[in-house]
Enzyme design. Structure first.
Site, short mmCIF file in Angstrom:
data_model
loop_
_atom_site.label_atom_id
_atom_site.label_comp_id
_atom_site.label_asym_id
_atom_site.label_seq_id
_atom_site.Cartn_x
_atom_site.Cartn_y
_atom_site.Cartn_z
N ARG A 236 -7.29 -8.21 -8.48
CA ARG A 236 -7.91 -9.38 -8.54
C ARG A 236 -9.48 -9.15 -8.86
NH1 ARG A 236 -10.72 -8.89 -3.95
NH2 ARG A 236 -9.77 -8.22 -2.02
N HIS B 2 -14.75 -3.11 9.28
CA HIS B 2 -13.83 -2.60 8.17
C HIS B 2 -14.11 -3.44 6.71
CE1 HIS B 2 -12.03 0.51 10.55
NE2 HIS B 2 -11.73 -0.22 11.27
N LYS C 114 0.70 -1.38 -0.05
CA LYS C 114 0.07 -0.11 0.21
C LYS C 114 0.78 1.25 0.11
CE LYS C 114 -4.43 -1.57 2.08
NZ LYS C 114 -3.94 -3.09 2.07
N GLU D 17 -3.02 7.13 8.07
CA GLU D 17 -3.84 8.19 7.14
C GLU D 17 -4.70 8.92 8.18
OE1 GLU D 17 -3.80 5.72 2.90
OE2 GLU D 17 -5.66 6.01 4.17
#
Length: 667
Positions: free
Chosen positions: A292, A235, A116, A200
């Site tokens: 994917r 999440h 990421k 973040e």
């Protein structure tokens, strides 16, 4: 096109790929672990190969075993599905080295987006907007805490090497950062073998909107519009829909073009999803790219009429994309509900067991744009939901000309579901679909929490209608039993085989006691010349009913309604108006007793103790965390049900525990 492919996965996605391949005349090879020997995907495939024991790391994550199975079967290509090895660049490279086509992007593209932090740096260079945060390599806890302070609380800690909510923690204040960081790193290490994280800014009321992209080996790339996946728990997505409510044509084009730019930046081939986090005003930021097929791909298929798995197979075989961007269009609206074996009332704790009953609404399976309802499922009635894999039972997808029509069809279809043997989230999904926020498209990732009062109402227990239906169902069952006995006896007309309530020297009635949790309901059905009457809690009403297939049509007083009843040993499962009540039939003459609570806590499901947070002799308050259990890829904190003293700890960190095992004793 390929002649034979192997599916390196299980469950509904394996069944989905098999269906698409069969349509194209491609033979399929399934792989299975010992736990999946009799699984649905094994039965559907043309052939199947065992690859190892139940644990995923010894079977579905065993690259050597899967490649050996492909070589043995003569498969030309491997479809990885999603999860497991689908985003593993080493596996994609190993396929190429073995002369087998990996039905997905090149290893370099997976690597570029698999990390990421690196992906965000790449997107920043490509001009794609990013959420303010730290995506670097320095993983020192003190440094990360300092960076979090610079960003400003609340912040979000996320695993660098994974997704699906694993290794993710929202932190509201600096005092909580160290513990959250430790938990996120530990979970990331267990799930992905990599404990690195990024940090973040945690956006207030964000929406999760993702763009479906597709690229081919000829340099073409398109976007197949967007999906809104904002409704999440832990999440992880619960409901997904396409197109995103409130999306303007201009914003759709901007996000789609940004997603295509991201794909072209890494020369992407195959199906991929560029995920954005968006603010309520429409501003969007790159979050990650999943290299994917996504779990929620059916909603895109339903609004475009395109089979994304067939697209994958065509692109992997070297063909160009079937359509250009200007040939793609949106038709109607689709919503997907993920049906899981889990208990929403217990913090969505996964549930294991045998599916003793599984009834889905009338719908097509795995088919693209074949009707208003679609069900994708990898399990059948009688199958077992085990602790080794994701507890998904099915995906229910509803399509309509408008969002309102699709939503109405989804609600009606959820009300038809019957699941017995495991806890499920079907009722909870029905409440979300009926909630004020979701119905009004007032979406953000905190919808479930801010609608908690509406989504987690107090359980009022079975209504009079449910008890009446249960009593009728039991009477019909007794009649069936008496009829069967009469047919098997030498005198089928004997009065002793009549189950109409007549009793020698007694009143003509049946008495039942139905237990629901710690509540008991005493019900009497009286037989008279004018029909049946139901006595319940001092009330007395007329009762009538007939069987309609698997269901009942019941008239209680002036009200007529339909219900479905299924008997599982001594329990009646009542399904009515989207609600499911479990009523245990007890002997009215049984002596009542009350069990005492000895102060022990038991494992809610099989798993491994990750951390013990207290010591023997410690005084704890109600709700205090006692230990952390890892089960079905997620961490679950076991908390004190009341204040007390920890008398004894029965398991240490690292030990496996069975469902129901006593973990510690609390006095």
């Amino acid at each position: 096109m390929f002649r034979k492919i192997l599916i390196a996965n299980r469950g509904e996605i394996a069944c989905r790929v098999i269906t698409a391949a069969r349509d194209l005349g491609i033979r399929t090879v399934a792989v299975y672990s010992d736990a999946d020997r009799n699984a649905r995907h094994v039965a559907m495939a043309d052939e199947a190969h065992r690859i190892g024991p139940a644990p995923a790391r010894e079977s579905y994550l065993d690259m050597a075993a899967i490649l050996a199975a492909a070589k043995d079967a003569g498969a030309e290509a491997i479809h990885p599905g999603y999860g497991f090895l689908s985003e593993n660049e080493d596996f994609a490279a190993a396929c190429a080295k073995s002369g087998i086509v990996f039905i997905g992007p090149m290893p370099e593209a997976i690597a570029a987006m698999g990390d990421k932090s690196a992906a965000k740096a790449l997107m920043e260079k490509a001009g794609v907007p990013l959420v303010p945060g730290y995506h670097g390599e320095n993983q020192d806890p003190a440094f990360l805490a300092k960076e979090a302070g610079k960003i400003g609380y609340p912040v979000l800690i996320k695993a660098s090497a994974g997704g699906g909510g694993k290794g993710m923690r929202a932190v509201e204040k600096a005092a909580d950062f160290a513990a959250a960081l430790e938990g996120a790193k530990r979970e990331a290490k267990a799930a992905f073998g990599d404990e690195r994280v990024l940090i973040e800014r945690y956006l207030q009321r964000p929406r999760h909107i993702e763009i479906q992209v597709f690229g081919d080996s000829h340099g073409n790339a398109v976007y197949l519009f967007e999906r809104d996946c904002s409704v999440q728990r832990r999440h992880q997505k619960v409901l997904e829909e396409a197109p995103a409510p409130g999306m303007t044509p201009q914003r759709r084009r901007e996000m789609g073009e940004a997603a295509v730019a991201a794909a072209k930046a890494i020369q992407y081939t195959g199906a991929g999803t560029v995920e954005f986090i968006t603010e309520q005003d429409g501003r969007f930021y790159f979050m990650e790219m999943n290299t994917r097929l996504q779990v929620e791909h059916p909603v895109t298929e339903m609004i475009t009429g395109q089979d994304l798995v067939k697209w994958q197979l065509a692109v992997a075989a070297g063909e160009p994309l079937p359509l250009a961007q200007e040939q793609l269009a949106i038709h109607g609206h689709a919503i997907e509900a993920r049906i899981y074996a889990e208990n929403p009332a217990r913090k969505f704790l996964p549930s294991t067991g045998t599916l003793r009953r599984l009834r889905a609404p009338e719908a097509c399976e795995f088919r693209v744009a074949a009707g208003h309802l679609r069900v994708d499922s990898g399990v059948r009635e009688g199958d077992t939901i085990s602790p080794h894999y994701d507890p998904m039972i099915a995906k229910l997808i509803a399509w309509g000309e408008t969002r309102a029509v699709a939503l109405a069809r989804l609600r009606a279809a959820l009300a038809e579901y019957e699941i017995v043997g495991v806890s499920s989230n079907v009722e909870f999904l029905g409440r979300i679909a009926s909630s004020k926020a979701f119905a009004g498209a007032d979406l953000d990732t905190g919808l479930i929490e801010r609608s908690r009062a509406e989504l987690f109402p107090a359980d009022d227990g079975a209504a009079d209608e449910d008890l009446a239906a249960a009593a009728l169902a039991e009477l019909f069952a007794e009649q069936d039993h008496a009829t069967a006995q009469a047919r098997a006896s030498g005198d089928p007309h004997s009065p002793w085989h009549i189950a109409d309530g007549w009793r020698l020297n007694l009143g003509s009635h049946h008495a039942f006691v139905f237990a629901e949790g710690d509540k008991e309901h005493r019900v009497e059905v009286h037989f008279g010349d004018t029909g049946l009457r139901l006595s319940l809690d001092g009330s007395d009403q007329s009762l009538a009913g007939v069987r309609e297939g698997d269901g009942l049509r019941v008239t209680l007083g002036a009200k007529t309604f339909r219900a479905r009843a299924f008997r599982d040993r001594a329990q009646w499962h009542l399904f009515r108006d989207g609600l499911h009540h479990v009523l245990a039939l007890r002997d009215p003459a049984a002596v009542e007793g009350e069990e005492t609570d000895g102060g022990s806590l038991a494992a809610p499901m099989p798993g491994k103790v990750i951390q013990v947070l207290v010591q023997a002799g410690a005084k704890v308050a109600r709700g205090a965390p006692l230990l952390v259990l890892e089960a079905m890829k997620m961490e679950h904190t076991i908390s004190a049900p009341r204040a007390g003293v920890v008398k004894k700890i029965l398991y240490a960190a690292g030990e496996q525990v069975a469902e129901g095992a006593e973990l510690l004793i609390l006095e």
